[in-house]
Design an enzyme around this catalytic site. Structure first.
Site, PDB file in Angstrom:
ATOM      1  N   HIS A 358      26.799 -15.077  29.014  1.00 25.42           N
ATOM      2  CA  HIS A 358      27.881 -14.214  29.506  1.00 25.42           C
ATOM      3  C   HIS A 358      29.267 -14.622  29.063  1.00 25.42           C
ATOM      4  O   HIS A 358      30.244 -13.938  29.394  1.00 25.42           O
ATOM      5  CB  HIS A 358      27.868 -14.157  31.034  1.00 25.42           C
ATOM      6  CG  HIS A 358      26.834 -13.242  31.594  1.00 25.42           C
ATOM      7  ND1 HIS A 358      27.063 -11.904  31.811  1.00 25.42           N
ATOM      8  CD2 HIS A 358      25.561 -13.461  31.946  1.00 25.42           C
ATOM      9  CE1 HIS A 358      25.966 -11.351  32.301  1.00 25.42           C
ATOM     10  NE2 HIS A 358      25.029 -12.281  32.389  1.00 25.42           N
ATOM     11  N   LYS A 547      40.227  -5.937  38.257  1.00 24.65           N
ATOM     12  CA  LYS A 547      39.231  -6.898  37.781  1.00 24.65           C
ATOM     13  C   LYS A 547      39.618  -8.256  38.349  1.00 24.65           C
ATOM     14  O   LYS A 547      40.687  -8.390  38.920  1.00 24.65           O
ATOM     15  CB  LYS A 547      39.192  -6.942  36.255  1.00 24.65           C
ATOM     16  CG  LYS A 547      40.586  -7.079  35.609  1.00 24.65           C
ATOM     17  CD  LYS A 547      40.543  -7.058  34.099  1.00 24.65           C
ATOM     18  CE  LYS A 547      40.289  -5.704  33.487  1.00 24.65           C
ATOM     19  NZ  LYS A 547      38.964  -5.546  32.909  1.00 24.65           N
ATOM     20  N   ARG A 548      38.767  -9.274  38.194  1.00 26.23           N
ATOM     21  CA  ARG A 548      39.174 -10.595  38.655  1.00 26.23           C
ATOM     22  C   ARG A 548      40.472 -11.025  37.955  1.00 26.23           C
ATOM     23  O   ARG A 548      40.733 -10.637  36.818  1.00 26.23           O
ATOM     24  CB  ARG A 548      38.064 -11.610  38.392  1.00 26.23           C
ATOM     25  CG  ARG A 548      36.894 -11.475  39.345  1.00 26.23           C
ATOM     26  CD  ARG A 548      37.335 -11.633  40.794  1.00 26.23           C
ATOM     27  NE  ARG A 548      37.757 -12.980  41.055  1.00 26.23           N
ATOM     28  CZ  ARG A 548      37.006 -13.935  41.577  1.00 26.23           C
ATOM     29  NH1 ARG A 548      35.776 -13.675  41.949  1.00 26.23           N
ATOM     30  NH2 ARG A 548      37.482 -15.157  41.759  1.00 26.23           N
ATOM     31  N   LYS A 553      42.255 -12.294  30.989  1.00 26.40           N
ATOM     32  CA  LYS A 553      42.272 -10.845  31.217  1.00 26.40           C
ATOM     33  C   LYS A 553      43.701 -10.269  31.119  1.00 26.40           C
ATOM     34  O   LYS A 553      43.902  -9.072  31.059  1.00 26.40           O
ATOM     35  CB  LYS A 553      41.647 -10.515  32.566  1.00 26.40           C
ATOM     36  CG  LYS A 553      40.127 -10.783  32.612  1.00 26.40           C
ATOM     37  CD  LYS A 553      39.564 -10.516  33.996  1.00 26.40           C
ATOM     38  CE  LYS A 553      38.079 -10.857  34.134  1.00 26.40           C
ATOM     39  NZ  LYS A 553      37.178  -9.807  33.615  1.00 26.40           N
ATOM     40  N   THR A 655      32.541  -4.467  32.252  1.00 25.57           N
ATOM     41  CA  THR A 655      31.805  -3.285  32.719  1.00 25.57           C
ATOM     42  C   THR A 655      32.753  -2.343  33.456  1.00 25.57           C
ATOM     43  O   THR A 655      32.491  -1.149  33.549  1.00 25.57           O
ATOM     44  CB  THR A 655      30.648  -3.666  33.662  1.00 25.57           C
ATOM     45  OG1 THR A 655      31.151  -4.552  34.672  1.00 25.57           O
ATOM     46  CG2 THR A 655      29.514  -4.333  32.901  1.00 25.57           C
ATOM     47  N   LYS A 659      33.047   1.951  33.756  1.00 24.02           N
ATOM     48  CA  LYS A 659      33.186   2.760  34.979  1.00 24.02           C
ATOM     49  C   LYS A 659      34.383   3.699  34.852  1.00 24.02           C
ATOM     50  O   LYS A 659      34.330   4.859  35.269  1.00 24.02           O
ATOM     51  CB  LYS A 659      33.339   1.861  36.203  1.00 24.02           C
ATOM     52  CG  LYS A 659      32.164   0.908  36.427  1.00 24.02           C
ATOM     53  CD  LYS A 659      32.514  -0.175  37.466  1.00 24.02           C
ATOM     54  CE  LYS A 659      31.587  -1.364  37.366  1.00 24.02           C
ATOM     55  NZ  LYS A 659      32.122  -2.544  38.098  1.00 24.02           N
TER      56      LYS A 659
HETATM   57  C1  LIG Z   1      32.784  -3.643  37.724  1.00 20.08           C
HETATM   58  C2  LIG Z   1      33.393  -4.588  38.655  1.00 20.08           C
HETATM   59  C3  LIG Z   1      33.920  -5.800  38.171  1.00 20.08           C
HETATM   60  C4  LIG Z   1      33.946  -6.154  36.691  1.00 20.08           C
HETATM   61  O1  LIG Z   1      35.137  -5.649  36.137  1.00 20.08           O
HETATM   62  P1  LIG Z   1      35.634  -6.076  34.666  1.00 20.08           P
HETATM   63  O2  LIG Z   1      36.814  -5.208  34.427  1.00 20.08           O
HETATM   64  O3  LIG Z   1      34.508  -5.772  33.735  1.00 20.08           O
HETATM   65  O4  LIG Z   1      35.970  -7.511  34.728  1.00 20.08           O
HETATM   66  C5  LIG Z   1      34.492  -6.672  39.074  1.00 20.08           C
HETATM   67  N1  LIG Z   1      34.548  -6.386  40.395  1.00 20.08           N
HETATM   68  C6  LIG Z   1      34.071  -5.231  40.890  1.00 20.08           C
HETATM   69  C7  LIG Z   1      34.186  -4.961  42.349  1.00 20.08           C
HETATM   70  C8  LIG Z   1      33.469  -4.291  40.045  1.00 20.08           C
HETATM   71  O5  LIG Z   1      32.985  -3.146  40.554  1.00 20.08           O
END
Ligand SMILES: *Cc1c(COP(=O)(O)O)cnc(C)c1O
Length: 819
Positions: A358, A547-548, A553, A655, A659
C-alpha cells in the site's frame, strides 16, 4: 421490485415487538436510539435466514474461500447499507413512515464503526461488499477494537481527540460466537523435545495467553441473498484453568494475563501510513492472525483430510504488511501441530498467502526490532529465522558474489524483521494498488525482488462500492441514473455508466444533473451551518479536500493557495472572482505534530477570511469536524472540485478520488496514484492536472532535492504568502505559531532538506490550474458536461471490477450458486 421478505405489516409488527422486548416500551415512547436498535434487530431478523443459508451453501458447495486479513475495516454505518443491499430500503422507509418513524433520523443514531484510519480500512470494507455482491465465499478477519478511530473536535482551531466508545449502546448487527473462541499465546521460551522416534518437537513454556472471542457481522450482497461474514476478535482473559500445573496458583501471572486481554483490543492505532513500532501493535497483529488462521484451518479440516492441499480451498490476502505474521503462524501450525516437514509446509504456505503493498514511503515500512519480536513471539521468530536463512542461501546461489542483493533483500537485517520482505518471499502474489504504484514498486522500491521473482508481481487498481457511495450517499443521482439508463444494472455493473455519455449534449439532462448537485450542496450547506455555524452559498464552487491529514497529501499547498487568493482579492477588489467555498475534512494522527499545525493553520485562515466583510463572501473556508464515512457520503455528493494534490509518487492509489468522480466532481490533481487512470478514463480535457510528475519528483529526490529559495525569488506573491506564516497575519500577531511550517518549507528542519513534498515547487502550476477551474466553472454548460462525463466515465473504479481481477488473477475462486 416487490420484496416478499419485507411484507410491510409483518415488518411493522416486528419493530413493535423488538421495542417492547428490548426496552419495555411502545414505539411512541421509545427514544430515537431505541428505535434505531429495534429497527436494526428487525432487519437482522429478516437477513438471518440468508446468512444461515449462505453458510450452508459453503458447506455444500465447498468453494475455495478467501480470508481478507486486515487490521482495519472502516465499515461506516450498517443499517442503511444493509437495507440497500437487501433491496428493501424504500419498502422499509415507507413502513416506518406509516409508524411515524423517519428512517433517516433513525440511521443518524447509528455510531460509525470506525475500525480504520482511512483509505486502507475503507478499501477492506468496499472489498467485502463486492465479494458478497459478486457471490464469492469470503471472510473478513480483523479486530473488534473497543475504541475505534478517535472522534475529532476542533477547539480554538486545534484538533482535540476524544474516545470513540462506539459500543456503548450495544451493536444490533453483531453476533458473539463464544463457541468459536481460540487461545493465542505470547512470550515465554521454546523447549526442544525429542520423541521415541527421535523426532523433534518445539514446546512453548512460560507463555502468557489470551482468549480470542469472535464477533460476526453480516456482509449482505446486493440483491443476491448472499450474506458473508466479517469476523472480528475481542480478547478475554483466560482464567485459572488454562494455567498448566507448573503455573497453578501463580497470581501475578493471572493478573498479567487479565491486563493483556484488557489492553490488546482496547484501541486502534491512529497512524495512517506511518509505522510507530509499538509492542502492543505487534501483539494486536499476532492476536487476530493466530485466531483467524486457527479458525480457517479448523474449518478446512472439518471436511478435508489432507492439510497439504490447504491452498486448494483457502487463500489469505494480507492487506499491507500488518497481517504478515500470518505466513510464519501458518508455518508454525503446519510444522508443529499438523506435523508436516519444512518443505511440505513451505509449499502450502507459499501457495496460500498473498500480499498487497500500500505504500512506498520509508516511514510507513514495518521493521520490528528483533529483540522485541523474538521475545514476544519466540517460536514464530525461529521460523522466520529459518525462512530468512534459506532465502539468503537462495540469493547467494542465484547471484554469487553479489552481497549487495543480500543486504537489500534479507528478511532479518540490521537487528530488524522486515515484514514486507517476509510477505514477498512467502507470498504467491505481490500486488500494488494502482498502475503507477505497481510500476514504481517494480522499477524502484522492490526492484531486486521483481528481478528475482517477476511472476509474483501484479497490479490491482483500487475501487469503491457504488452501493454506498452513490445509492446511499447520493440517492437523487442514483435514481436519475437509473431513469436515464432505463435499468438498474449499473448497481452491479458500473461500466453501464458509459451510456450517460450520450447525454452530454442534452441540455435538459445537463440541467437536471446540475440541479441534483445543487440539492446536495444545499444539504451539505445545512450540515455546515448546523455543525460549524458558517453560512456557505450553494451557488459558489464547492472545492473539497477530505482525507487523512498528511504532509504528502499537501493540505498545506491548498491552504497556502487560499491565502494567496485572499491576498489577491484584497489587493484587487475590482477584479472579478467567482465565489468559492473551500471545504476541508481531515484527522491527524494524535502524535503527528506538524499535521496538527496544518489543521490549526487551516482554521486560523478560515477565521480571518470568513469574518472579513470586505470580501463580500467571495471566499469561504470550512473545516468539517470529525471526517468519517457517514459525513463523507454527503460531502462527495456535494463536491464540484475534487482536490487530489499529493506529491507525485507518494499516494499509492487513493480511493477518495474515485468517490468524487462517481458523484460528478472534477479532479484537480497531480499525476499520482489512481489519478493517472482517472484522467485516462475521463480525458485530460475533463480534469485539471498540474505539478511535477513522479519521475521528476524521484529524480529530484535522488539528486539532493531542489532549492525553494530559487522559487521564492521568482515569485513575490508566493513569497508574501510564505512570509505570512511568520508575520502574525493568521496568528493574532504571534510570529512563532507557524514557524515550524515556515522552516519546513524554506530550510528544512533538523538539518534535513527543505520542502521535501515540493509544495513551493508545484505552487505556480497549482495556482494556474485553479485559474482554469474558475474559467471552466463560469461556463455553466461546459462545467455540467465535464461533471457528467466524470460520472459517466467512472465504471472502471468500482470495487466490483477490482475484486473480479483479484478473483481471476490471484485467488481463482468460483461463484457460489444461491437459489
Ligand atoms: C475514502 C475514504 C478515505 C480515503 O481517502 P483518500 O482521499 O483516498 O485518502 C479516508 N477516509 C474516509 C472516511 C473515506 O471514506
Amino acid at each position: 421490485m416487490y420484496n416478499p421478505r419485507f411484507e410491510k405489516e409483518r415488518f411493522k409488527k416486528e419493530v413493535e415487538t423488538e421495542v417492547k422486548t428490548l426496552f419495555r416500551r411502545s414505539v411512541q415512547e421509545a427514544t430515537p436510539q431505541q428505535l434505531f436498535q429495534a429497527v436494526s434487530y428487525a432487519v437482522k431478523e429478516v437477513m438471518i435466514d440468508d446468512w444461515i443459508a449462505t453458510q450452508k451453501t459453503y458447506e455444500e458447495q465447498d468453494p475455495k474461500i478467501v480470508y481478507y486479513m486486515s487490521m482495519e475495516f472502516l465499515m461506516g454505518r450498517a443499517l442503511g447499507n444493509n437495507l440497500i443491499n437487501m433491496t428493501a430500503y424504500t419498502e422499509v422507509k415507507e413502513a416506518l413512515e406509516e409508524m411515524g418513524i423517519d428512517l433517516n433520523a433513525i440511521e443518524d443514531e447509528e455510531p460509525d464503526p470506525a475500525l480504520g484510519n482511512g483509505g486502507l480500512g475503507r478499501l477492506a470494507a468496499c472489498f467485502l461488499d463486492s465479494l458478497a455482491t459478486l457471490g464469492y465465499a469470503a471472510y473478513g478477519c480483523g479486530i473488534r477494537y473497543r475504541y475505534g478511530m478517535f472522534k475529532q473536535k476542533i477547539k480554538n482551531g486545534y484538533q482535540v481527540e476524544t474516545p470513540d466508545n462506539w459500543l456503548k449502546d450495544g451493536n444490533p448487527f453483531e453476533l458473539r460466537r463464544p463457541e468459536y473462541a481460540k487461545e493465542v499465546r505470547f512470550g515465554g521460551n521454546i523447549r526442544t523435545e525429542y520423541d521415541a522416534e527421535g523426532k523433534v518437537h518445539f514446546v512453548q513454556e512460560n507463555f502468557e495467553s489470551v482468549k480470542a472471542i469472535p464477533y460476526d457481522y453480516p456482509i449482505v450482497g446486493y440483491g443476491n441473498h448472499v450474506v458473508n461474514t466479517l469476523r472480528i476478535w475481542d480478547a478475554e482473559p483466560i482464567v485459572d484453568f488454562q494455567l498448566d500445573s507448573f503455573d497453578r496458583g501463580d497470581y501475578r501471572k493471572a493478573v498479567e494475563q487479565e491486563n493483556l486481554a484488557r489492553n490488546i483490543v482496547e484501541v486502534l492505532y491512529p497512524n495512517d501510513n506511518h509505522y510507530a513500532g509499538k509492542e502492543l501493535r505487534l501483539k494486536q497483529q499476532y492476536f487476530f492472525i493466530s485466531a483467524s488462521i486457527q479458525t480457517a484451518i479448523d474449518r478446512y479440516k472439518k471436511s478435508h483430510e489432507q492439510i497439504e492441499r490447504l491452498h486448494e480451498k483457502v487463500t489469505f490476502q494480507m492487506n499491507d504488511t500488518h497481517p504478515t505474521v500470518a505466513v510464519a503462524e501458518l508455518m508454525r501450525i503446519l510444522l508443529d501441530e499438523e506435523g508436516l516437514g519444512w518443505n511440505e509446509a513451505w509449499e502450502v504456505t507459499t501457495k496460500t498467502c498473498a500480499y498487497t503493498n500500500h505504500t512506498i514511503m520509508a516511514e510507513a515500512l514495518e521493521k520490528w526490532p528483533i529483540d522485541l519480536f523474538s521475545r514476544l513471539l519466540p517460536r514464530v521468530y525461529q521460523i522466520i529465522q529459518e525462512i530468512d536463512r534459506r532465502f539468503v542461501e537462495q540469493i547467494r546461489s542465484q547471484y554469487p558474489g553479489e552481497e549487495e542483493k543480500v543486504r537489500k533483500m534479507a528478511i532479518l537485517r540490521d537487528g530488524q524483521v522486515k515484514m514486507a520482505h517476509l510477505a514477498i518471499v512467502a507470498g504467491y502474489s505481490v500486488n500494488g494498488v494502482a498502475r503507477l504504484h505497481t510500476e514504481i514498486l517494480k522499477q524502484q522500491e522492490l526492484k531486486e525482488f521483481y528481478q528475482m521473482m517477476p511472476e509474483k508481481f501484479n497490479n490491482k487498481t483500487n475501487g469503491i462500492t457504488q452501493r454506498r457511495f452513490l445509492m446511499h450517499g447520493n440517492y437523487r443521482l442514483a435514481d436519475w441514473v437509473t431513469g436515464k439508463l432505463g435499468t438498474k444494472k449499473w448497481i452491479t455493473d458500473l461500466s453501464r455508466m458509459e451510456k450517460l455519455k450520450e447525454l452530454t449534449d442534452d441540455p435538459k439532462a445537463l440541467e437536471e444533473f446540475m440541479a441534483i448537485k445543487r440539492q446536495n450542496k444545499e444539504r451539505l450547506a445545512a450540515y455546515i451551518l448546523e455543525h460549524n455555524q458558517i453560512e456557505v452559498d450553494p451557488r459558489s464552487i464547492f472545492d473539497v479536500q477530505v482525507k487523512r491529514l498528511h504532509e504528502y497529501k499537501r493540505q498545506l499547498l491548498n491552504i497556502l493557495h487560499i491565502m494567496y487568493l485572499y491576498n489577491k482579492i484584497k489587493a484587487h477588489p475590482e477584479q472579478s472572482f467567482y465565489p468559492r467555498t473551500f471545504i476541508f475534512g481531515a484527522k491527524a494522527s494524535a502524535g503527528y505534530v506538524r499535521a496538527k499545525q496544518i489543521i490549526k493553520l487551516i482554521n486560523s485562515v478560515a477565521e480571518v477570511i470568513n469574518n472579513d466583510r470586505s470580501i463580500h463572501g467571495k471566499l469561504k473556508v470550512v473545516f468539517i469536524e470529525d471526517y468519517k464515512v457517514s459525513n463523507a457520503e454527503w460531502i462527495f455528493a456535494a463536491a464540484d472540485v475534487s482536490e487530489q494534490i499529493s506529491t507525485a509518487s507518494k499516494e499509492a492509489s487513493g480511493t477518495g478520488n474515485m468517490k468524487f468522480m462517481l458523484n460528478g466532481a472534477v479532479t484537480l490533481g497531480t499525476m499520482d496514484g489512481a489519478n493517472v487512470e482517472i484522467v485516462e478514463e475521463v480525458g485530460q480535457e475533463n480534469a485539471f492536472i498540474f505539478g511535477l510528475t513522479s519521475d521528476e519528483v524521484i529524480s529530484y529526490e535522488n539528486n539532493g532535492g531542489y532549492c525553494p529559495m530559487d522559487v521564492l525569488k521568482e515569485d513575490p506573491d508566493l513569497k508574501q504568502v510564505v512570509d505570512q506564516l511568520i508575520d502574525g497575519t493568521y496568528a493574532n500577531g504571534d510570529t512563532q505559531m507557524y514557524r515550524d511550517l515556515y522552516d519546513s518549507l524554506t530550510q528544512g528542519s533538523q538539518g534535513g532538506r527543505a520542502d521535501i513534498y515540493f509544495i513551493l515547487k508545484d505552487f505556480d502550476s497549482y495556482a494556474r490550474a485553479q485559474e482554469k477551474v474558475e474559467e471552466a466553472y463560469r461556463d455553466t454548460r461546459r462545467w455540467a458536461k465535464m461533471a457528467l462525463l466524470n460520472t459517466a466515465s467512472c465504471g472502471k473504479f468500482s470495487s466490483d471490477r477490482t475484486i473480479q481481477e483479484y478473483v481471476d488473477e490471484i485467488w481463482h475462486l468460483n461463484r457460489l450458486e444461491r437459489s
